[in-house]
Structure formats: C-alpha cells, structure tokens
Motif scaffolding. Structure first.
Motif, PDB file in Angstrom:
ATOM      1  N   PRO A   9       0.794  -1.225   0.000  1.00 54.43           N
ATOM      2  CA  PRO A   9       0.000   0.000   0.000  1.00 54.43           C
ATOM      3  C   PRO A   9       0.830   1.281   0.000  1.00 54.43           C
ATOM      4  O   PRO A   9       0.401   2.288  -0.543  1.00 54.43           O
ATOM      5  CB  PRO A   9      -0.826  -0.111   1.280  1.00 54.43           C
ATOM      6  CG  PRO A   9      -0.049  -1.023   2.166  1.00 54.43           C
ATOM      7  CD  PRO A   9       0.673  -1.969   1.246  1.00 54.43           C
ATOM      8  N   PHE A  10       2.022   1.233   0.586  1.00 61.10           N
ATOM      9  CA  PHE A  10       2.859   2.432   0.698  1.00 61.10           C
ATOM     10  C   PHE A  10       4.311   2.077   0.422  1.00 61.10           C
ATOM     11  O   PHE A  10       4.744   0.959   0.701  1.00 61.10           O
ATOM     12  CB  PHE A  10       2.793   3.026   2.116  1.00 61.10           C
ATOM     13  CG  PHE A  10       1.409   3.142   2.670  1.00 61.10           C
ATOM     14  CD1 PHE A  10       0.494   4.032   2.121  1.00 61.10           C
ATOM     15  CD2 PHE A  10       0.998   2.360   3.739  1.00 61.10           C
ATOM     16  CE1 PHE A  10      -0.788   4.122   2.625  1.00 61.10           C
ATOM     17  CE2 PHE A  10      -0.279   2.453   4.262  1.00 61.10           C
ATOM     18  CZ  PHE A  10      -1.178   3.342   3.692  1.00 61.10           C
ATOM     19  N   ALA A  11       5.058   3.053  -0.069  1.00 57.28           N
ATOM     20  CA  ALA A  11       6.509   2.906  -0.158  1.00 57.28           C
ATOM     21  C   ALA A  11       7.111   3.168   1.220  1.00 57.28           C
ATOM     22  O   ALA A  11       8.076   2.523   1.619  1.00 57.28           O
ATOM     23  CB  ALA A  11       7.085   3.869  -1.185  1.00 57.28           C
ATOM     24  N   ILE A  12       6.496   4.111   1.943  1.00 59.15           N
ATOM     25  CA  ILE A  12       6.944   4.476   3.281  1.00 59.15           C
ATOM     26  C   ILE A  12       5.794   5.234   3.957  1.00 59.15           C
ATOM     27  O   ILE A  12       5.105   6.018   3.316  1.00 59.15           O
ATOM     28  CB  ILE A  12       8.235   5.334   3.237  1.00 59.15           C
ATOM     29  CG1 ILE A  12       8.763   5.627   4.640  1.00 59.15           C
ATOM     30  CG2 ILE A  12       8.025   6.596   2.424  1.00 59.15           C
ATOM     31  CD1 ILE A  12      10.145   6.265   4.643  1.00 59.15           C
ATOM     32  N   GLU A  64       4.232  11.133   5.423  1.00 60.34           N
ATOM     33  CA  GLU A  64       3.430  12.030   4.595  1.00 60.34           C
ATOM     34  C   GLU A  64       4.267  12.853   3.634  1.00 60.34           C
ATOM     35  O   GLU A  64       3.821  13.162   2.530  1.00 60.34           O
ATOM     36  CB  GLU A  64       2.575  12.941   5.480  1.00 60.34           C
ATOM     37  CG  GLU A  64       1.492  12.178   6.201  1.00 60.34           C
ATOM     38  CD  GLU A  64       0.605  13.068   7.047  1.00 60.34           C
ATOM     39  OE1 GLU A  64       0.180  14.121   6.553  1.00 60.34           O
ATOM     40  OE2 GLU A  64       0.353  12.682   8.207  1.00 60.34           O
ATOM     41  N   ALA A  65       5.480  13.211   4.026  1.00 57.05           N
ATOM     42  CA  ALA A  65       6.331  14.025   3.160  1.00 57.05           C
ATOM     43  C   ALA A  65       6.953  13.201   2.029  1.00 57.05           C
ATOM     44  O   ALA A  65       7.255  13.740   0.969  1.00 57.05           O
ATOM     45  CB  ALA A  65       7.437  14.690   3.983  1.00 57.05           C
ATOM     46  N   ALA A  66       7.126  11.904   2.249  1.00 49.63           N
ATOM     47  CA  ALA A  66       7.831  11.067   1.274  1.00 49.63           C
ATOM     48  C   ALA A  66       6.920  10.218   0.391  1.00 49.63           C
ATOM     49  O   ALA A  66       7.353   9.766  -0.668  1.00 49.63           O
ATOM     50  CB  ALA A  66       8.816  10.149   2.012  1.00 49.63           C
ATOM     51  N   ASP A  67       5.687   9.990   0.801  1.00 52.50           N
ATOM     52  CA  ASP A  67       4.793   9.111   0.046  1.00 52.50           C
ATOM     53  C   ASP A  67       3.418   9.769  -0.084  1.00 52.50           C
ATOM     54  O   ASP A  67       2.650   9.796   0.880  1.00 52.50           O
ATOM     55  CB  ASP A  67       4.681   7.755   0.750  1.00 52.50           C
ATOM     56  CG  ASP A  67       3.919   6.707  -0.069  1.00 52.50           C
ATOM     57  OD1 ASP A  67       3.041   7.080  -0.876  1.00 52.50           O
ATOM     58  OD2 ASP A  67       4.189   5.513   0.126  1.00 52.50           O
ATOM     59  N   TYR A 126       0.424   7.621   1.091  1.00 54.98           N
ATOM     60  CA  TYR A 126       0.269   7.580   2.547  1.00 54.98           C
ATOM     61  C   TYR A 126      -0.311   8.906   3.046  1.00 54.98           C
ATOM     62  O   TYR A 126      -1.176   8.914   3.918  1.00 54.98           O
ATOM     63  CB  TYR A 126       1.591   7.273   3.261  1.00 54.98           C
ATOM     64  CG  TYR A 126       1.420   7.362   4.747  1.00 54.98           C
ATOM     65  CD1 TYR A 126       0.756   6.360   5.443  1.00 54.98           C
ATOM     66  CD2 TYR A 126       1.851   8.475   5.450  1.00 54.98           C
ATOM     67  CE1 TYR A 126       0.540   6.460   6.808  1.00 54.98           C
ATOM     68  CE2 TYR A 126       1.647   8.579   6.816  1.00 54.98           C
ATOM     69  CZ  TYR A 126       0.996   7.572   7.485  1.00 54.98           C
ATOM     70  OH  TYR A 126       0.773   7.674   8.835  1.00 54.98           O
ATOM     71  N   ALA A 127       0.133  10.015   2.477  1.00 55.90           N
ATOM     72  CA  ALA A 127      -0.394  11.323   2.878  1.00 55.90           C
ATOM     73  C   ALA A 127      -1.900  11.395   2.636  1.00 55.90           C
ATOM     74  O   ALA A 127      -2.645  11.908   3.478  1.00 55.90           O
ATOM     75  CB  ALA A 127       0.328  12.444   2.128  1.00 55.90           C
ATOM     76  N   GLN A 151      -8.151   9.469   6.879  1.00 54.64           N
ATOM     77  CA  GLN A 151      -8.419   8.962   8.224  1.00 54.64           C
ATOM     78  C   GLN A 151      -8.664  10.106   9.204  1.00 54.64           C
ATOM     79  O   GLN A 151      -9.540  10.006  10.057  1.00 54.64           O
ATOM     80  CB  GLN A 151      -7.263   8.088   8.711  1.00 54.64           C
ATOM     81  CG  GLN A 151      -7.188   6.766   8.008  1.00 54.64           C
ATOM     82  CD  GLN A 151      -6.001   5.940   8.458  1.00 54.64           C
ATOM     83  OE1 GLN A 151      -5.012   6.451   8.977  1.00 54.64           O
ATOM     84  NE2 GLN A 151      -6.093   4.640   8.256  1.00 54.64           N
ATOM     85  N   ALA A 152      -7.899  11.178   9.075  1.00 59.57           N
ATOM     86  CA  ALA A 152      -8.065  12.323   9.979  1.00 59.57           C
ATOM     87  C   ALA A 152      -9.447  12.953   9.833  1.00 59.57           C
ATOM     88  O   ALA A 152      -9.984  13.517  10.788  1.00 59.57           O
ATOM     89  CB  ALA A 152      -6.976  13.368   9.723  1.00 59.57           C
ATOM     90  N   SER A 153     -10.049  12.830   8.649  1.00 61.30           N
ATOM     91  CA  SER A 153     -11.387  13.378   8.437  1.00 61.30           C
ATOM     92  C   SER A 153     -12.482  12.313   8.587  1.00 61.30           C
ATOM     93  O   SER A 153     -13.625  12.547   8.210  1.00 61.30           O
ATOM     94  CB  SER A 153     -11.477  14.066   7.075  1.00 61.30           C
ATOM     95  OG  SER A 153     -11.318  13.135   6.040  1.00 61.30           O
TER      96      SER A 153
END
Length: 181
Positions: A57-60, A63-66, A69-70, A76-78
């Motif tokens: 699902p993610f490379a990492i 939030e700054a790198a993928d 994922y961000a 999820q936060a919303s």
C-alpha cells in the motif's frame, strides 16, 4: 521518557525495519519512543493488504515522502476509510478493481490506522468479522473477485497457448484452438 500507554509495556526507541512495513511512529519517533504491539499490528495490516491485492500500500508511511500515505492519513483524519483511498489507487493503476468485502475493509482500516492509539489490538483484529469468516460482507480471501487488467489477460492467453503446445501460432489462432497452417 514519557510513560508507556499500556501498563508494563516497555517503550522502544530504535528505528529499524524495512520502510514499506514500518509503522509511521517508528519513522517519526524521537525521545518519546513507540509501543511495540501497535507497530506489529501495522505490519500485519501491510501484510494483509499485500496478500489480498498483490501490492504494497505504501513505499513508506511518511506524509512528506509518500503521497499515497499522505492521502490515506488525511482521509483517516477526516473520518474516511483508508481502504477507500487505496481502492481508488488500485482502480486507477494497473492493479484493476478489487472486491475483498466490507469485513476486510474494516479490518484493514483498523490495522492501518495512522495513529497508533486508533489501531486495533491483536484481540480486536482476531475477533473481526473477516477473520472469523462471518457474513457475506466479511468474506474470507477465497471469496474475493479481482478484475483482470489487460496485462494479466495477456499473460493468461500466453499461458493458454503454451499449455496447448502451440508455439508459433498467433494468439487469436491459439485461443480458437487452431494450430498454424
């Protein structure tokens, strides 16, 4: 160091592991450290996702790198589903559409919660509808449906031709069961 979130639980401070499998709190831990069980459950969610659809699902989980994922963390936060974002990614790429059931969505959403405090415990994960195999929406892996993309369809056709022992036929002739003239 701050107290552990669970009684008797030791805090961990080492940043270790393979980046696609690491929970976000491992990557961002500072002097506060992280709790072991939630990071293990994150990795279980990554493994389950990879088993269900054949992709990570993610490379990492940063939030700054993928960017994917961000998007998941923001959803999820919303209050939205991580699986909704990930399904959109799968449908837009070469992965095709995937239907693994609502029970798997709920389990994955609980395991891949960006905030460790919102993540399922091992007991909660083990008691999920999907793990117990109950209900149509909680269908276990054998009941999933995958829509093949063109590359997968081509691979199937090529395997069919090889299986029939027709090496020099065109794909269309082979699939009709005809050998070359």
């Amino acid at each position: 160091p701050p107290p552990s979130p669970l009684p008797g639980e030791q805090r961990l401070y080492d940043k270790c592991g393979t980046k696609p499998w690491c929970a976000p709190e491992i990557l961002s831990c500072g002097t506060e450290g992280y709790a072991g069980p939630p990071v293990d459950l994150w990795s279980a969610g990554i493994c389950l996702f990879a088993l269900l659809c054949g992709k990570m699902p993610f490379a990492i989980a940063d939030e700054a790198a993928d960017p994917r994922y961000a998007r998941v963390a923001a959803a999820q936060a919303s209050g939205e589903s991580a699986c909704g974002v990930l399904r959109g990614w799968l449908a837009s790429g070469s992965g095709g559409a995937l239907d693994w059931g609502d029970g798997a969505d709920a389990l994955l959403d609980g395991l891949l919660a960006a905030q460790p405090g919102g993540r399922l415990s091992a007991t909660e994960a083990g008691g999920s509808v999907w793990v117990r195999g109950g209900g149509a929406e909680g269908a276990p892996p054998g009941k999933r449906r995958r829509v093949l993309d063109l590359d997968a369809q081509q691979a199937h056709e090529e395997r069919t031709c090889v299986w029939r022992g027709v090496e020099s036929a065109t794909r269309a002739d082979c699939l009709r069961g005809q050998s070359p003239g």
